[in-house]
Enzyme design. Structure first.
Site, PDB file in Angstrom:
ATOM      1  CG  HIS A  16      46.732  34.352  46.779  1.00 16.38           C
ATOM      2  ND1 HIS A  16      47.547  34.761  47.785  1.00 16.38           N
ATOM      3  CD2 HIS A  16      47.326  34.769  45.629  1.00 16.38           C
ATOM      4  CE1 HIS A  16      48.608  35.385  47.282  1.00 16.38           C
ATOM      5  NE2 HIS A  16      48.483  35.398  45.963  1.00 16.38           N
ATOM      6  CG  LEU A  65      39.764  23.936  37.579  1.00 19.92           C
ATOM      7  CD1 LEU A  65      39.739  24.897  36.399  1.00 19.92           C
ATOM      8  CD2 LEU A  65      39.337  22.544  37.150  1.00 19.92           C
ATOM      9  CG  ASP A 160      46.192  43.588  49.912  1.00 17.51           C
ATOM     10  OD1 ASP A 160      46.939  43.684  48.924  1.00 17.51           O
ATOM     11  OD2 ASP A 160      46.442  42.851  50.869  1.00 17.51           O
TER      12      ASP A 160
END
Length: 347
Positions: A16, A65, A160
């Protein structure tokens, strides 16, 4: 054009926001088949904006999912059986709870490569590990900014993005080995690694890092930002040949004792005063135009829009979005840059 160098490689992503999705997007740009496994609510970055999501998820497929259910786990195991790697960008407790480690998945695929991209390590707990927190925790923020001002941060997600690059490298290294296994990459470790020469100076010579005005380099002089008649110039003099060329072009005369890097480092303030005075006589754009043909490293400080306008070859089309293309150029291969997937679009 040839197929991408990663054609035939299938990578699952459970991630994410930024670090994990950036890693797998770079691999998708190189031809890998990336299947993004999203919860029913979708990747959190979908909630930021469509453009944000597109910037790190182009060219992937999306499968929705619920990994907290037996049905979701069954489908995950089916996907794992036919994949080369799984990259996970979640809290360590969630990675373990959802069975997203090599030990949990090897029974379905002995050669699966499982990459855990976390803040502090897979066994280090769930301490908050967002980009800015990591920059503060590793000394990056303390090194950034004016010495008389507060610590500050770069204007983009340096931790990141850097961790994503490292995770992609670790994933490919283990695939090349021909063995399955667990790979760990943490944001903390990546940022400490990137402080290489700063850390080495402290560990081996006892040199405490310090901030210098205008982002000046700790070793090279002059190597920093300078004000000019209009705008700021980044000048990076890393050897004596650059210095001689710069002095000649800038018309600096009547100074001595600045010929070698050691002399310039020892007389830092005197050198900076002379250079600052010289650069004030022309604009940053003009200095760049004058110094670049001489091989002297220099660039006017640009805004991001100005930088994008200056590099149209880096702008690509991915579906309805204009994005910055892959930084990796491979002869004979041109990425197709597919659109970002809709939530659950592919099954």
């Amino acid at each position: 054009m040839s197929a991408g160098p990663l054609a035939g490689i299938r990578i699952l992503e459970v991630g994410h926001i930024l670090a994990g999705p950036y890693a797998t997007m770079l691999l998708a740009d190189l031809g890998a088949d990336v299947i993004k496994i999203e919860p029913p609510t979708g990747d959190l970055s979908r909630q930021v904006s469509d453009a944000y999501f597109a910037s790190i998820n182009r060219g992937k497929r999306s499968i929705c999912l619920d990994l907290t259910t037996p049905e979701g786990q069954d489908r995950l195991h089916e996907l794992v059986a036919d994949a080369h790697a799984l990259l996970v960008n979640l809290k360590p407790s969630a990675i373990h709870r959802l069975g997203l480690t090599y030990e949990a998945l090897r029974k379905w695929n002995e050669r699966i490569v499982c990459v855990a991209l976390t803040g502090f390590g897979l066994s280090a707990g769930d301490h908050p590990a967002f980009d800015y927190v990591i920059q503060a925790a590793t000394g990056v923020a303390a090194l950034t900014g004016d010495p008389d001002g507060p610590p500050t941060l770069p204007g983009y997600s340096a931790a990141d993005n850097s961790a994503g690059l490292a995770a992609a490298l670790g994933l490919l290294a283990q695939i090349v080995s021909g063995r399955g296994g667990q790979v760990e990459v943490s944001l903390r470790d990546v940022m400490l690694s990137q402080l290489n020469y700063r850390a080495s100076a402290y560990l081996n010579e006892g040199v405490h890092p310090r901030r210098l005005p205008f982002g000046a380099h700790s070793f090279y002089v002059p190597a920093q930002l300078f004000p000019t008649a209009e705008g700021y110039l980044a000048l990076f003099i890393t050897h004596d040949g650059f210095w001689r060329s710069f002095v000649a072009e800038a018309g600096i005369t009547g100074v001595s004792g600045f010929d070698t890097m050691a002399e310039r480092a020892a007389r830092r303030e005197e050198v900076l005063a002379v250079v600052t005075e010289a650069l004030a006589r022309d604009t940053a754009a003009s200095w760049e135009a004058r110094l670049r043909p001489l091989g002297v490293p220099a660039a006017a400080v640009r805004t991001l829009p100005e930088a994008l306008e200056a590099t149209p070859e880096m702008i690509v089309r991915a579906g309805d979005f204009r994005l910055v293309g892959s930084p990796i150029r491979i002869a004979g291969y041109e990425p197709e840059y597919g659109p970002p997937p809709r939530l659950g679009e592919h099954g």
